[in-house]
Scaffold this active site. Structure first.
Site, PDB file in Angstrom:
ATOM      1  N   TYR A   8       0.835  -1.199   0.000  1.00 19.47           N
ATOM      2  CA  TYR A   8       0.000   0.000   0.000  1.00 19.47           C
ATOM      3  C   TYR A   8       0.873   1.254   0.000  1.00 19.47           C
ATOM      4  CZ  TYR A   8      -3.047   3.682   1.648  1.00 19.47           C
ATOM      5  OH  TYR A   8      -3.713   4.872   1.770  1.00 19.47           O
ATOM      6  N   HIS A  16       1.277   4.195  -3.034  1.00 18.11           N
ATOM      7  CA  HIS A  16       0.740   5.522  -2.744  1.00 18.11           C
ATOM      8  C   HIS A  16       1.820   6.546  -2.399  1.00 18.11           C
ATOM      9  CE1 HIS A  16      -2.860   3.049  -2.445  1.00 18.11           C
ATOM     10  NE2 HIS A  16      -3.523   4.135  -2.730  1.00 18.11           N
TER      11      HIS A  16
END
Length: 72
Positions: A11, A15
């Protein structure tokens, strides 16, 4: 929204940098500040955004660029 167990690093890598297309969508929606936070204990993801229009970000998830990377 909750992050699946064991996906924290993936993640974070995905990001690290905001895509220009998404930045433009946020700007068009009147969002000047945007941040996503992860609660390490509960794996809950929550966002902060500063709005300058009534519109907000609720419809952004239906944009093509967002659907490309969230569909199973």
């Amino acid at each position: 929204m909750y992050l699946k167990e064991g996906y924290k690093e993936e993640y974070r890598q995905r990001h690290k940098k905001l895509w220009p297309e998404v930045a433009e969508l946020l700007k068009e929606a009147g969002i000047s500040d945007y941040a996503i936070y992860l609660d390490e204990k509960t794996h809950a993801l929550y966002a902060f955004q500063k709005l300058s229009k009534e519109q907000g970000s609720q419809s952004l998830g239906q944009q093509e660029i967002c659907l490309l990377y969230t569909s199973p």
